[in-house]
Structures are given as structure tokens and as C-alpha cells.
Design a protein around this motif. Structure first.
Motif, PDB file in Angstrom:
ATOM      1  N   GLY A 106      46.110  36.304  47.454  1.00  0.00           N
ATOM      2  CA  GLY A 106      45.412  36.480  46.176  1.00  0.00           C
ATOM      3  C   GLY A 106      46.191  37.238  45.120  1.00  0.00           C
ATOM      4  N   GLY A 107      45.453  38.146  44.442  1.00  0.00           N
ATOM      5  CA  GLY A 107      45.994  38.839  43.270  1.00  0.00           C
ATOM      6  C   GLY A 107      47.313  39.556  43.529  1.00  0.00           C
TER       7      GLY A 107
ATOM      8  N   ARG B  36      50.077  36.942  43.485  1.00  0.00           N
ATOM      9  CA  ARG B  36      50.185  36.480  42.088  1.00  0.00           C
ATOM     10  C   ARG B  36      50.916  37.516  41.244  1.00  0.00           C
ATOM     11  NH1 ARG B  36      44.750  37.433  40.029  1.00  0.00           N
ATOM     12  NH2 ARG B  36      45.659  39.486  39.687  1.00  0.00           N
TER      13      ARG B  36
ATOM     14  N   ASP C 230      45.146  42.639  49.336  1.00  0.00           N
ATOM     15  CA  ASP C 230      44.162  41.891  50.125  1.00  0.00           C
ATOM     16  C   ASP C 230      44.862  41.213  51.283  1.00  0.00           C
ATOM     17  OD1 ASP C 230      41.635  42.097  48.666  1.00  0.00           O
ATOM     18  OD2 ASP C 230      42.775  41.170  47.038  1.00  0.00           O
TER      19      ASP C 230
ATOM     20  N   ARG D  48      38.730  28.297  48.942  1.00  0.00           N
ATOM     21  CA  ARG D  48      37.483  28.806  48.374  1.00  0.00           C
ATOM     22  C   ARG D  48      37.703  29.758  47.204  1.00  0.00           C
ATOM     23  NH1 ARG D  48      32.960  28.452  51.643  1.00  0.00           N
ATOM     24  NH2 ARG D  48      32.231  30.430  50.839  1.00  0.00           N
ATOM     25  N   ARG D  49      38.918  29.956  46.844  1.00  0.00           N
ATOM     26  CA  ARG D  49      39.209  30.884  45.746  1.00  0.00           C
ATOM     27  C   ARG D  49      39.040  30.205  44.398  1.00  0.00           C
ATOM     28  NH1 ARG D  49      41.635  35.786  47.703  1.00  0.00           N
ATOM     29  NH2 ARG D  49      41.158  35.706  49.907  1.00  0.00           N
ATOM     30  N   ASP D  50      39.176  31.018  43.333  1.00  0.00           N
ATOM     31  CA  ASP D  50      38.843  30.488  42.010  1.00  0.00           C
ATOM     32  C   ASP D  50      39.923  29.600  41.384  1.00  0.00           C
ATOM     33  OD1 ASP D  50      40.368  32.770  41.861  1.00  0.00           O
ATOM     34  OD2 ASP D  50      38.998  33.892  40.580  1.00  0.00           O
TER      35      ASP D  50
ATOM     36  N   ASN E  59      45.608  32.139  42.282  1.00  0.00           N
ATOM     37  CA  ASN E  59      45.112  33.134  43.237  1.00  0.00           C
ATOM     38  C   ASN E  59      45.129  32.615  44.676  1.00  0.00           C
ATOM     39  OD1 ASN E  59      44.613  35.045  41.283  1.00  0.00           O
ATOM     40  ND2 ASN E  59      42.533  34.341  40.901  1.00  0.00           N
TER      41      ASN E  59
ATOM     42  N   ASP F  14      30.380  28.063  41.424  1.00  0.00           N
ATOM     43  CA  ASP F  14      30.259  29.415  40.897  1.00  0.00           C
ATOM     44  C   ASP F  14      30.640  29.461  39.410  1.00  0.00           C
ATOM     45  OD1 ASP F  14      30.324  32.050  40.247  1.00  0.00           O
ATOM     46  OD2 ASP F  14      31.724  32.665  41.820  1.00  0.00           O
TER      47      ASP F  14
ATOM     48  N   THR G 231      30.464  31.765  37.310  1.00  0.00           N
ATOM     49  CA  THR G 231      31.103  32.981  36.767  1.00  0.00           C
ATOM     50  C   THR G 231      32.619  32.762  36.643  1.00  0.00           C
ATOM     51  OG1 THR G 231      31.362  33.957  38.949  1.00  0.00           O
ATOM     52  CG2 THR G 231      29.464  34.684  37.676  1.00  0.00           C
ATOM     53  N   ARG G 232      33.123  31.758  37.359  1.00  0.00           N
ATOM     54  CA  ARG G 232      34.569  31.479  37.275  1.00  0.00           C
ATOM     55  C   ARG G 232      34.999  31.103  35.860  1.00  0.00           C
ATOM     56  NH1 ARG G 232      34.662  27.982  42.880  1.00  0.00           N
ATOM     57  NH2 ARG G 232      34.379  29.771  44.275  1.00  0.00           N
TER      58      ARG G 232
ATOM     59  N   ARG H 163      35.993  34.219  34.492  1.00  0.00           N
ATOM     60  CA  ARG H 163      37.224  34.661  35.151  1.00  0.00           C
ATOM     61  C   ARG H 163      38.438  33.894  34.620  1.00  0.00           C
ATOM     62  NH1 ARG H 163      36.930  37.775  39.615  1.00  0.00           N
ATOM     63  NH2 ARG H 163      38.755  36.823  40.561  1.00  0.00           N
TER      64      ARG H 163
ATOM     65  N   LYS I   2      39.355  35.550  31.517  1.00  0.00           N
ATOM     66  CA  LYS I   2      39.962  36.872  31.781  1.00  0.00           C
ATOM     67  C   LYS I   2      41.438  36.719  32.150  1.00  0.00           C
ATOM     68  CE  LYS I   2      39.320  39.007  35.771  1.00  0.00           C
ATOM     69  NZ  LYS I   2      38.639  39.743  36.852  1.00  0.00           N
ATOM     70  N   PHE I   3      41.729  35.801  33.064  1.00  0.00           N
ATOM     71  CA  PHE I   3      43.124  35.645  33.505  1.00  0.00           C
ATOM     72  C   PHE I   3      43.999  35.038  32.402  1.00  0.00           C
ATOM     73  CE2 PHE I   3      41.131  35.559  37.908  1.00  0.00           C
ATOM     74  CZ  PHE I   3      41.614  36.808  38.273  1.00  0.00           C
TER      75      PHE I   3
ATOM     76  N   ARG J  72      44.717  37.874  30.134  1.00  0.00           N
ATOM     77  CA  ARG J  72      45.559  38.939  30.691  1.00  0.00           C
ATOM     78  C   ARG J  72      47.020  38.526  30.804  1.00  0.00           C
ATOM     79  NH1 ARG J  72      44.333  40.963  36.623  1.00  0.00           N
ATOM     80  NH2 ARG J  72      42.309  41.382  35.710  1.00  0.00           N
TER      81      ARG J  72
END
Ligand code: ATP
Length: 401
Positions: free
Chosen positions: A17-18, A21, A33, A104-106, A110, A150, A152-153, A156, A159-160, A163
């Protein structure tokens, strides 16, 4: 060392993940993680003993956090096939457990993993084109039902993109528009929307994220009465400047950065709309008061201040002393006159912490007993000090006499 702990238990381990990245982007990560193919909790406990750290477990989610003596945090998750209920209609049956975990990640960026076991240590695992998308500076979902799974992605993604200064891939962007058109957000809890929005507003520089929220009409997802137009965005630029000014001078003062942006975001909405937004987001009473009641007070006092300038230091102090850092920065950002901006900064840097030198015991010696008169005297001495009429304790005693 972490890999050795896995080898000792016969478990395959990956950093995911993060962290990976950020490694690719030469950016610092605050935590790491780890995914364990097997019992992550048993592994975390073993690692904690080995490193003399602490271990907090969440049995329900089969996750754990190991906190090393130096304070560094290692999040551990289990990837066991039996833990997953694959979403219907997705071809997941053939996948190994680490691949399923990453699936299963966004976003593809990631989904990178690095093997930690001695055998194959450092091997980069890239099932979904994460490396290519980091190189292309592109935010892309892994499968077309991602936002259904989901919503909410969507926040996200913004956001990414903001950023890292990445762009949202064409298909991903179309799927976001689709999600908004069909209103996937209907059943999403306000708390989750708020959590994502707050993370965006806490970013170092959230302005282009706000522009994206506006472009995708996500303001209407937050509340139909919310308007994020160019005038709000240009005020947010002023917030950015005010926060930068503050943080340069007072690195150690903590305040809610998100709240200053948020107050500007909602300031033109009717009270009823703000109230609904706060309730939808389930803001705790303290935060709701900060962005609603105190924010309205800040608008009123700013208006008063702009009319009263130039004024004495004591006058300035009385107008502003009820406010916390968040409102002060909000006022600096929204002031119409440069003169007001300067006055508020002057209050914050020079006047806010001024107190009289005289103490209760000094007043007692003078025969003044604690009570309302006592408070009035203290107030007068403070005013005199603010206005430069007294300097030493003797000056203050003389002033009281
Ligand atoms: P940050 O630097 O903001 O902490 P991060 O990538 O570490 O970035 P987290 O929110 O801590 O983000 O999430 C950790 C990992 O969990 C992410 O890398 C992402 O793959 C995954 N993740 C988080 N939220 C979701 C989500 N809503 N859907 C799918 N995967 C998610």
C-alpha cells in the motif's frame, strides 16, 4: 528483521500500500502496512516480543498494530482466503490471498507490495499496473465496480490526485461522473463522507482538491445547498496563506486546519443548511459550535473591527479575545481590508498572551477583597498594559491606586 519473524513462523509477508507507493515517489511515510498470508495476529504478537514493542489487536478484523519502542507503528493485516467474501460478478476465485488483498484496494497506485521474507526479499509485486500508473501520474481504479463497492473512493481519488499532482484516469473519471449521476452516495453515512472530506482539508495544499470537488459537482453530494464556486476557492487561497503565515511563526501550536477551510466552504450557506451539514456529518457539539456559532460571531466581530479601525490595542483585544486560533485564521483569511488583516495578526502575535503582572495577593495587600471589583481592576490594568500605559509592577500598583 520483520522478514525473519515471518520466516520463523513459516509465514509469507509483504509490505503493501501507501508505504510502497511513497517509496516509489521518494516520499516519507509515517507508518508501514504489512500483510501476512496467514494469522496476522499471531505474527504481530511474535514481532512485538522480538522487538520489545507493544501489540494492540483487533480480532474482529484480524488486524493488529505493533508499536516499537521508538514509537514507529507497524500495521499488520491477515490475508487469508477464507476472510474474503468476494463481491459477486468479480473474477476473484483464482487469486492468491495477497493478490486478493491487493485487488480489494482503492487504486492501482496502492496495490504495490514488496516481499519481506528472506527468500525473495525485496521482490516488487505489481499485479495491477501500479508502477506504470505511478510513472504516468495517474489515479486509476482496479475494476469497474470499485465506486459501487465503496463510493468514498471518489473522495480518495481526489485526495491522491491533489496530493501527488496526478490526474484521474479517463475511465476512472467517467466512473466518478457516473457514480455522481446515479447517486451512489445515497446510502453512504455522512460520517464517512466527513472523514474523507476532513482528510482532504488536512492536506498540505487542498486547493486543487476543492477545484476537483467543484468540477465533479461533489458539493451537491455533500449537501444540495452547498456551493463551491470560484469565489469560495479564491477565499480558500487566502486561508492557505493565513495558515502558512501561522505555521511559520508557531510550528508547535496545534489547531484544526480542516476547520478553517471548512468554515470558508460553508460561510455563504444559510444557517439551516450548515446545521443540516453538521448533523449529517455527526460533528460533535464542540466542533459544530466552532464552525457555526463561533464562526458567525467571527463574521460579526470582523465587521465591527473593520468599522472600528484604527482602534486602541485594548479595543482590538476586546473584539478578538473570545476567539480560538481557528476563528482568528478564518478572520485573517476573510477580512476585506488589509488594515483589518494586519490588526488581527498584530493581536495574535503581540496582544493575545498579555496579562497583568499584578496578582491577587497584591490587591489583598491593598485591602481589595476578591469579588466583582477585583475583576474590574484586573481588566483595567490589562487594558492599561495593552495600551502601553504601564510597564513594571510598580506602574500597575500606582495605576490601581
Ligand atoms: P495516507 O498517506 O493518506 O495514510 P494511505 O494510502 O496509507 O495514505 P490509508 O487511508 O491509511 O491511506 O489506507 C491504507 C491503505 O488501505 C491504502 O493504501 C489503500 O490501499 C487501502 N484503503 C484505504 N481506504 C480504502 C478504501 N475505501 N477502499 C479500498 N482500499 C482502501
Amino acid at each position: 528483521d520483520i522478514g525473519r519473524a515471518g520466516d520463523e513462523m513459516g509465514l509469507d509477508l509483504f509490505v503493501v500500500g501507501g508505504f510502497v507507493r511513497d517509496l516509489m515517489l521518494y516520499r516519507k511515510s509515517d507508518d508501514i502496512d504489512i500483510v501476512v498470508e496467514g494469522d496476522g495476529i499471531a505474527f504481530a504478537k511474535h514481532l512485538a516480543v522480538m522487538k520489545q514493542g507493544r501489540c494492540n489487536t483487533h480480532r474482529e478484523f484480524c488486524t493488529a498494530v505493533v508499536i516499537l519502542p521508538c514509537g514507529f507503528k507497524i500495521d499488520v493485516a491477515s490475508s487469508r482466503l477464507e476472510y474474503y467474501k468476494a463481491p459477486a460478478a468479480l473474477p476473484t476465485v483464482e487469486m492468491s490471498s495477497i493478490k486478493l488483498d491487493l485487488f480489494r484496494r482503492d487504486f492501482t497506485i496502492n496495490t504495490l507490495a514488496i516481499r519481506l521474507n528472506q527468500e525473495g526479499f525485496g521482490t516488487l509485486i505489481d499485479f495491477f499496473g501500479g508502477q506504470r500508473d505511478i510513472k504516468d501520474k495517474s489515479i486509476r481504479i482496479i475494476h469497474n465496480l470499485s465506486f459501487v463497492e465503496d463510493p468514498t473512493r471518489v473522495f480518495r481519488a481526489i485526495k491522491f490526485a491533489n496530493r501527488f499532482n496526478f490526474t484521474i484516469g479517463k475511465l476512472t473519471s467517467n466512473l466518478i461522473k457516473n457514480a455522481i449521476r446515479i447517486d451512489f452516495f445515497k446510502n453512504l453515512s455522512g460520517l464517512r463522507v466527513f472523514s474523507e472530506l476532513k482528510q482532504i482539508l488536512e492536506e498540505e495544499n487542498p486547493i486543487s482538491a476543492i477545484e476537483l470537488l467543484n468540477e465533479y459537482h461533489l458539493d451537491k453530494v455533500i449537501h444540495p445547498g452547498l456551493i463551491l464556486d470560484s469565489s469560495v476557492i479564491s477565499l480558500m487561497e487566502s486561508v492557505k496563506k493565513a495558515l502558512a503565515w501561522h505555521d511559520l511563526l508557531y510550528l508547535d501550536i496545534q489547531y484544526a486546519r480542516w476547520a478553517v477551510y471548512f468554515m470558508v466552504m460553508i460561510r455563504r450557506c444559510p444557517v439551516k443548511v450548515i446545521d443540516e451539514i453538521c448533523n449529517k456529518f455527526r460533528l460533535p457539539p464542540r466542533q459544530k459550535n466552532m464552525v457555526l456559532r463561533d464562526r458567525i460571531r467571527a463574521d460579526d466581530r470582523l465587521y465591527l473591527l473593520e468599522k472600528s479601525l484604527p482602534c486602541k490595542n485594548s479595543g482590538l483585544y476586546h473584539i478578538l479575545s473570545i476567539f480560538k486560533t481557528e476563528q482568528i485564521l478564518y478572520m485573517i483569511a476573510t477580512a476585506k481590508k488589509e488594515e483589518a488583516r494586519k490588526a488581527i495578526s498584530f493581536y495574535y502575535t503581540q496582544l493575545k498572551d498579555v496579562t497583568p503582572l499584578i496578582r491577587g495577593k497584591d490587591l489583598l495587600t491593598m485591602g481589595i477583597k476578591p469579588g466583582p471589583a477585583y475583576r474590574d481592576i484586573m481588566q483595567k490594568v490589562l487594558d492599561a498594559r495593552l495600551d502601553g500605559l504601564v510597564d513594571t509592577l510598580e506602574d500597575e500598583l500606582e495605576y490601581v491606586n
